[in-house]
Design a protein around this motif. Sequence first.
Motif, PDB file in Angstrom:
ATOM      1  N   GLU A  12       0.820  -1.206   0.000  1.00  0.00           N
ATOM      2  CA  GLU A  12       0.000   0.000   0.000  1.00  0.00           C
ATOM      3  C   GLU A  12       0.861   1.266   0.000  1.00  0.00           C
ATOM      4  N   ASP A  13       0.493   2.201  -0.852  1.00  0.00           N
ATOM      5  CA  ASP A  13       1.117   3.522  -0.904  1.00  0.00           C
ATOM      6  C   ASP A  13       0.246   4.481  -0.104  1.00  0.00           C
ATOM      7  N   HIS A  14       0.682   4.825   1.092  1.00  0.00           N
ATOM      8  CA  HIS A  14      -0.157   5.626   1.988  1.00  0.00           C
ATOM      9  C   HIS A  14      -0.030   7.134   1.737  1.00  0.00           C
ATOM     10  N   SER A  15       0.506   7.502   0.584  1.00  0.00           N
ATOM     11  CA  SER A  15       0.502   8.926   0.226  1.00  0.00           C
ATOM     12  C   SER A  15      -0.913   9.398  -0.097  1.00  0.00           C
ATOM     13  N   THR A  16      -1.824   8.461  -0.342  1.00  0.00           N
ATOM     14  CA  THR A  16      -3.241   8.790  -0.531  1.00  0.00           C
ATOM     15  C   THR A  16      -4.041   8.180   0.609  1.00  0.00           C
ATOM     16  N   ALA A  17      -4.931   8.971   1.195  1.00  0.00           N
ATOM     17  CA  ALA A  17      -5.758   8.482   2.298  1.00  0.00           C
ATOM     18  C   ALA A  17      -6.926   7.669   1.769  1.00  0.00           C
ATOM     19  N   ARG A  18      -7.401   6.726   2.570  1.00  0.00           N
ATOM     20  CA  ARG A  18      -8.612   5.998   2.219  1.00  0.00           C
ATOM     21  C   ARG A  18      -9.803   6.953   2.168  1.00  0.00           C
ATOM     22  N   GLU A  19     -10.675   6.753   1.198  1.00  0.00           N
ATOM     23  CA  GLU A  19     -11.931   7.484   1.139  1.00  0.00           C
ATOM     24  C   GLU A  19     -12.995   6.569   0.554  1.00  0.00           C
ATOM     25  N   LEU A  20     -14.217   6.755   1.009  1.00  0.00           N
ATOM     26  CA  LEU A  20     -15.319   5.958   0.498  1.00  0.00           C
ATOM     27  C   LEU A  20     -15.734   6.513  -0.857  1.00  0.00           C
ATOM     28  N   VAL A  21     -15.629   5.696  -1.888  1.00  0.00           N
ATOM     29  CA  VAL A  21     -15.949   6.114  -3.257  1.00  0.00           C
ATOM     30  C   VAL A  21     -17.221   5.403  -3.691  1.00  0.00           C
ATOM     31  N   THR A  22     -18.247   6.163  -4.044  1.00  0.00           N
ATOM     32  CA  THR A  22     -19.498   5.594  -4.535  1.00  0.00           C
ATOM     33  C   THR A  22     -19.503   5.607  -6.058  1.00  0.00           C
ATOM     34  N   LEU A  23     -19.712   4.444  -6.648  1.00  0.00           N
ATOM     35  CA  LEU A  23     -19.804   4.311  -8.095  1.00  0.00           C
ATOM     36  C   LEU A  23     -21.273   4.184  -8.474  1.00  0.00           C
ATOM     37  N   GLN A  24     -21.785   5.171  -9.162  1.00  0.00           N
ATOM     38  CA  GLN A  24     -23.125   5.060  -9.719  1.00  0.00           C
ATOM     39  C   GLN A  24     -23.098   4.040 -10.856  1.00  0.00           C
ATOM     40  N   PRO A  25     -24.244   3.531 -11.308  1.00  0.00           N
ATOM     41  CA  PRO A  25     -24.238   2.631 -12.462  1.00  0.00           C
ATOM     42  C   PRO A  25     -23.468   3.251 -13.631  1.00  0.00           C
ATOM     43  N   GLY A  26     -22.476   2.543 -14.126  1.00  0.00           N
ATOM     44  CA  GLY A  26     -21.619   3.067 -15.180  1.00  0.00           C
ATOM     45  C   GLY A  26     -20.537   3.985 -14.678  1.00  0.00           C
ATOM     46  N   GLY A  27     -20.441   4.201 -13.356  1.00  0.00           N
ATOM     47  CA  GLY A  27     -19.458   5.115 -12.786  1.00  0.00           C
ATOM     48  C   GLY A  27     -18.096   4.468 -12.599  1.00  0.00           C
ATOM     49  N   TYR A  28     -17.081   5.324 -12.327  1.00  0.00           N
ATOM     50  CA  TYR A  28     -15.695   4.874 -12.281  1.00  0.00           C
ATOM     51  C   TYR A  28     -15.021   5.226 -10.957  1.00  0.00           C
ATOM     52  N   ALA A  29     -14.038   4.404 -10.610  1.00  0.00           N
ATOM     53  CA  ALA A  29     -13.069   4.711  -9.569  1.00  0.00           C
ATOM     54  C   ALA A  29     -11.716   4.236 -10.092  1.00  0.00           C
ATOM     55  N   ASN A  30     -10.634   4.713  -9.491  1.00  0.00           N
ATOM     56  CA  ASN A  30      -9.320   4.295  -9.952  1.00  0.00           C
ATOM     57  C   ASN A  30      -8.313   4.291  -8.816  1.00  0.00           C
ATOM     58  N   ALA A  31      -7.247   3.543  -9.006  1.00  0.00           N
ATOM     59  CA  ALA A  31      -6.094   3.556  -8.118  1.00  0.00           C
ATOM     60  C   ALA A  31      -4.856   3.605  -8.994  1.00  0.00           C
ATOM     61  N   THR A  32      -3.780   4.188  -8.488  1.00  0.00           N
ATOM     62  CA  THR A  32      -2.546   4.287  -9.271  1.00  0.00           C
ATOM     63  C   THR A  32      -1.573   3.200  -8.843  1.00  0.00           C
ATOM     64  N   LEU A  33      -1.195   2.362  -9.794  1.00  0.00           N
ATOM     65  CA  LEU A  33      -0.224   1.295  -9.561  1.00  0.00           C
ATOM     66  C   LEU A  33       1.150   1.754 -10.037  1.00  0.00           C
ATOM     67  N   ARG A  34       2.133   1.608  -9.184  1.00  0.00           N
ATOM     68  CA  ARG A  34       3.530   1.863  -9.564  1.00  0.00           C
ATOM     69  C   ARG A  34       4.239   0.540  -9.738  1.00  0.00           C
ATOM     70  N   ILE A  35       4.860   0.344 -10.914  1.00  0.00           N
ATOM     71  CA  ILE A  35       5.679  -0.838 -11.168  1.00  0.00           C
ATOM     72  C   ILE A  35       7.126  -0.379 -11.341  1.00  0.00           C
ATOM     73  N   VAL A  36       7.979  -0.748 -10.414  1.00  0.00           N
ATOM     74  CA  VAL A  36       9.405  -0.451 -10.547  1.00  0.00           C
ATOM     75  C   VAL A  36       9.988  -1.355 -11.631  1.00  0.00           C
ATOM     76  N   GLN A  37      10.876  -0.814 -12.439  1.00  0.00           N
ATOM     77  CA  GLN A  37      11.491  -1.597 -13.511  1.00  0.00           C
ATOM     78  C   GLN A  37      12.300  -2.746 -12.914  1.00  0.00           C
ATOM     79  N   GLY A  38      11.909  -3.973 -13.267  1.00  0.00           N
ATOM     80  CA  GLY A  38      12.615  -5.130 -12.733  1.00  0.00           C
ATOM     81  C   GLY A  38      14.071  -5.181 -13.147  1.00  0.00           C
ATOM     82  N   LEU A  39      14.374  -4.612 -14.316  1.00  0.00           N
ATOM     83  CA  LEU A  39      15.757  -4.643 -14.796  1.00  0.00           C
ATOM     84  C   LEU A  39      16.649  -3.673 -14.045  1.00  0.00           C
TER      85      LEU A  39
END
Length: 211
Positions: free
Chosen positions: A130-157
């Motif tokens: 978990e990246d705690h630079s963002t706080a938890r918040e309750l996100v309500t998705l209406q029908p057809g609505g969106y939510a997102n999270a940012t994934l960081r992938i460090v270069q394996g090489l």
Amino acid sequence: MKPFVVAVLAAAGLTTCACGTSGGTAQPTNTVTVTAPASTAATSPATSGGGSTQPVSATSTSSGGGTAAAGCLTRYLNGSAGLSQGAAGSTYIAIVFKNLNNVPCTLYGFPGIAQANGTPVTDVGQPSTEDHSTARELVTLQPGGYANATLRIVQGLNYPTSVCKPVTAQWLAVIPPNQYVPLYVHYSSTACKGMTVHLLTVTAVRPGNGG
């Protein structure tokens, strides 16, 4: 760390995999065995010392003091990879959730994500932290609505080959908050089979598609 459980065909004809195929790669499907929460408790996956993604409960209500919508079930979510950009040896990808149901639902906390490949599709290396630079918040998705999270992938090489043991992953196994069954998102990346390397961190979910 234990691998993600990857099941096969979705129950009742409902597909939980929201991903494309590339170059003839078989598209994974999975069996949904999740029971809808009886309360407004929401759960965010967190990595345990044993390596599997385990849920951590958190109770939430709507800002107006009433009861929030039920948590979003995996079977009623579409998962996709949104905006992607590279910076300082890492790639940042918006992991987008869309509500496919005809009623609102909520997401709260952190998804659990692993790189995956093979047939059957199996997770590779360590799951996300978990990246705690963002706080938890309750996100309500209406029908057809969106939510997102940012994934960081460090270069394996970035790591010595003997430590990383690099392999190409074709999928991201994404477990939405408060769920146990993953969505499979088609996304190619370099994973590390070496179990001492942690490549993935993810923020808490936020409103919108991350565009």
